[in-house]
Structure formats: C-alpha cells, structure tokens
Write an enzyme that holds these catalytic residues in place. Structure first.
Site, PDB file in Angstrom:
ATOM      1  N   ARG A 187       0.785  -1.243   0.000  1.00  0.00           N
ATOM      2  CA  ARG A 187       0.000   0.000   0.000  1.00  0.00           C
ATOM      3  C   ARG A 187       0.815   1.291   0.000  1.00  0.00           C
ATOM      4  O   ARG A 187       0.223   2.373  -0.022  1.00  0.00           O
ATOM      5  CB  ARG A 187      -1.003   0.047   1.171  1.00  0.00           C
ATOM      6  CG  ARG A 187      -2.010  -1.076   1.180  1.00  0.00           C
ATOM      7  CD  ARG A 187      -3.277  -0.701   1.905  1.00  0.00           C
ATOM      8  NE  ARG A 187      -3.055  -0.366   3.303  1.00  0.00           N
ATOM      9  CZ  ARG A 187      -4.025   0.051   4.125  1.00  0.00           C
ATOM     10  NH1 ARG A 187      -5.249   0.202   3.662  1.00  0.00           N
ATOM     11  NH2 ARG A 187      -3.774   0.308   5.385  1.00  0.00           N
ATOM     12  N   ASP A 188       2.134   1.213   0.016  1.00  0.00           N
ATOM     13  CA  ASP A 188       2.911   2.461  -0.030  1.00  0.00           C
ATOM     14  C   ASP A 188       4.206   2.271  -0.809  1.00  0.00           C
ATOM     15  O   ASP A 188       5.259   2.757  -0.409  1.00  0.00           O
ATOM     16  CB  ASP A 188       3.206   2.956   1.389  1.00  0.00           C
ATOM     17  CG  ASP A 188       3.591   4.437   1.419  1.00  0.00           C
ATOM     18  OD1 ASP A 188       3.251   5.164   0.455  1.00  0.00           O
ATOM     19  OD2 ASP A 188       4.225   4.870   2.400  1.00  0.00           O
ATOM     20  N   LEU A 189       4.097   1.576  -1.944  1.00  0.00           N
ATOM     21  CA  LEU A 189       5.281   1.359  -2.775  1.00  0.00           C
ATOM     22  C   LEU A 189       5.614   2.664  -3.504  1.00  0.00           C
ATOM     23  O   LEU A 189       4.775   3.225  -4.211  1.00  0.00           O
ATOM     24  CB  LEU A 189       5.020   0.245  -3.784  1.00  0.00           C
ATOM     25  CG  LEU A 189       6.255  -0.324  -4.486  1.00  0.00           C
ATOM     26  CD1 LEU A 189       7.106  -1.119  -3.496  1.00  0.00           C
ATOM     27  CD2 LEU A 189       5.850  -1.200  -5.663  1.00  0.00           C
ATOM     28  N   ASN A 249      10.602   4.091  -0.578  1.00  0.00           N
ATOM     29  CA  ASN A 249      10.435   2.848   0.170  1.00  0.00           C
ATOM     30  C   ASN A 249      11.047   1.643  -0.543  1.00  0.00           C
ATOM     31  O   ASN A 249      10.757   0.500  -0.198  1.00  0.00           O
ATOM     32  CB  ASN A 249       8.951   2.589   0.451  1.00  0.00           C
ATOM     33  CG  ASN A 249       8.406   3.543   1.494  1.00  0.00           C
ATOM     34  OD1 ASN A 249       9.164   4.161   2.241  1.00  0.00           O
ATOM     35  ND2 ASN A 249       7.084   3.676   1.561  1.00  0.00           N
ATOM     36  N   THR A 256       0.731   7.040  -0.529  1.00  0.00           N
ATOM     37  CA  THR A 256       1.273   8.356  -0.831  1.00  0.00           C
ATOM     38  C   THR A 256       0.593   8.889  -2.076  1.00  0.00           C
ATOM     39  O   THR A 256       0.523   8.193  -3.094  1.00  0.00           O
ATOM     40  CB  THR A 256       2.799   8.272  -1.047  1.00  0.00           C
ATOM     41  OG1 THR A 256       3.412   7.805   0.158  1.00  0.00           O
ATOM     42  CG2 THR A 256       3.377   9.638  -1.411  1.00  0.00           C
TER      43      THR A 256
END
Length: 272
Positions: A70-72, A76, A107
């Site tokens: 959910r935040d690639l 990260n 993001t």
C-alpha cells in the site's frame, strides 16, 4: 512474515529505553531508489529491466503471503551496495485482503485510482504503484500532473501518461499494463507478468536467488564512523539505556523482540 525474502528489509530486533524506541535493521548502503532516480534517470533499458524484475520478485513474495504493501514508492525501495533492491516500510501494509473495503492509504500520486476513490481494492493496487515507480525510472519524471493534490487525484484517475516517442515498445506496453486505470483489467494482465517480452533475457532462477548481477555500478558510499560526526556523537552520548517509564511501558507493550536471525548471530551469554 517477510524474513525469508531477500527483496524485503529485515528487522533483527527492537528494544526501548525510557525515551527512545530502537529498530535494528539491515544496513542498505545504496540508499533510496529515489536518490538513484534523481541522479541517473532516465535509466538504461537493462537497468530498468533488472530493477523491475527484482521489484516484481518482492511484490510476488508479499502477495503470496497475503500482504498488500500500500505504499510502494521510490523512497520505500532501498538498495544495497551492489544495487539489489529491498522493499521497505510496512507501516501501511495489511494482510488477508481480497477486494474488501479499506481506508485510503498510501502516498498521493502513487495510490491506484481505486484506492483514491475509496472502492474495495486488493493486490492490483500495488501494481499501479509499481507502474508509477517504473515510469519514473524510465522517463525521469512523474507520469501525471503534480501541481497540487486535487490535480494529482484528477490526473491519476483520468489522464493517460505520455511516453517518449522512441521508448522501447515492450517497455511501453509493460508500463501501460501496470498503469491501467481499471483494477480488474490490471489484475488480469499482471498474471504471468514475468513472461512479458520486456523481461526477455531475465533468468528468473538467478533473479529469485539474488545471484543475478546488476547491470550497473553503485557510487561508493562508505559507512561513516559515528566518531567522525559530532552531531551523531552528541546524540548517541545523550542516550541513557533505561527501562521504559511507567507512563510509556503500557503504550509500547510488546514492542521489544529479538528475531531468530539475530539470536543465531549472538552468543548464548549475549542472548541471556
């Protein structure tokens, strides 16, 4: 859950003092993929192919464990000294998801359209984020408008990215699959993605084993001795190892742990 994957960062242990929480993790000397994009993008085709293949290995591993990241994003995705990737920061990750209603997380700009408009979503959302990252590596800029939050949401949801005129046809098709707006079509098209013509020449056995050699070299970034850094020296000397205070011990109850990998590296006396 990700401890057996070479494509994810590992926490060896955690502990706490009265005023601080400590994470003991892999030292990834290459830093963030973001820095590499800023310094070198657009990347060569071989470089894009290699990095995308490793990211795909990491995502496939996570999804096989039922983990949706959910935040690639480039910040990260970390690199070791040789240039191999490690997916980091699982603070927004969830498990056991299958097109169920979840909160908006991630993001802005890297979230898939279905996430931003609050539709039920699943693993296909990570592939859209992957597409944004891959586009940045290939083109050197963000694929959508990024003037402000409303324009980003509008552009990600409805605009098609533009591609350089002379972009490799297989790379373009690969990016279009990942950046497909419809999550169900995207999920169908990413099945068997390792067989896409863009990955021609990739030895997936070597890739999964981590023995494939990156087709680029990293700039040397030697570990700096903290004694050479006055600021770090002052900070470290100010830390007093103490037990958690009564006010915080319940807040962070269960935070401290030592992984099996760390136990294997320590002597019995140190473990006790």
């Amino acid at each position: 859950m990700v401890g057996s994957s070479r494509f994810c960062t590992h926490a060896y242990g955690t502990c706490q003092s009265k005023n601080h929480l400590y994470f003991f993790m892999d030292y990834l000397q290459g830093g963030e993929l973001r820095n590499l994009i800023v310094d070198r993008a657009p990347f060569t085709l071989r470089m894009i192919r290699f990095l995308c293949a490793e990211i795909l290995c990491g995502l496939r591993f996570l999804h096989s464990k039922g983990i949706l990241h959910r935040d690639l994003k480039p910040e990260n995705i970390l690199l070791d000294a040789a240039g191999h990737i490690c997916i980091a920061d699982f603070g927004l990750a969830v498990t056991n998801t299958s097109h169920k209603k979840m909160d908006v997380a991630g993001t802005i700009g890297y979230m898939a359209p279905e996430v931003m408009i609050q539709e039920p979503y699943s693993f296909a959302a990570d592939y859209f984020s992957f597409g944004v990252v891959a586009y940045e590596m290939a083109v050197g800029k963000f694929p959508f408008k990024d003037d402000n939050v409303p324009s980003i949401v509008q552009s990600v949801s409805f605009d098609e990215p533009t591609f350089p005129r002379f972009m490799n046809a297989d790379l373009k098709d690969f990016l279009q699959i990942l950046l497909c707006k419809d999550q169900y079509t995207r999920q169908r098209m990413v099945q068997g993605l390792e067989h896409h013509p863009f990955f021609t020449g990739i030895n997936w056995t070597d890739m999964e084993a981590g023995t494939a050699k990156p087709p680029f070299t990293m700039e040397p970034n030697p570990l700096t001795d903290v004694e050479d850094n006055a600021e770090k020296e002052v900070f470290l000397s100010s830390i007093e190892p103490q037990l958690p205070s009564p006010e915080t011990k319940d807040i962070f109850h269960g935070f401290s742990f030592m992984s099996d990998r760390w136990r294997e590296m320590k002597t019995p006396a140190e473990v006790t």
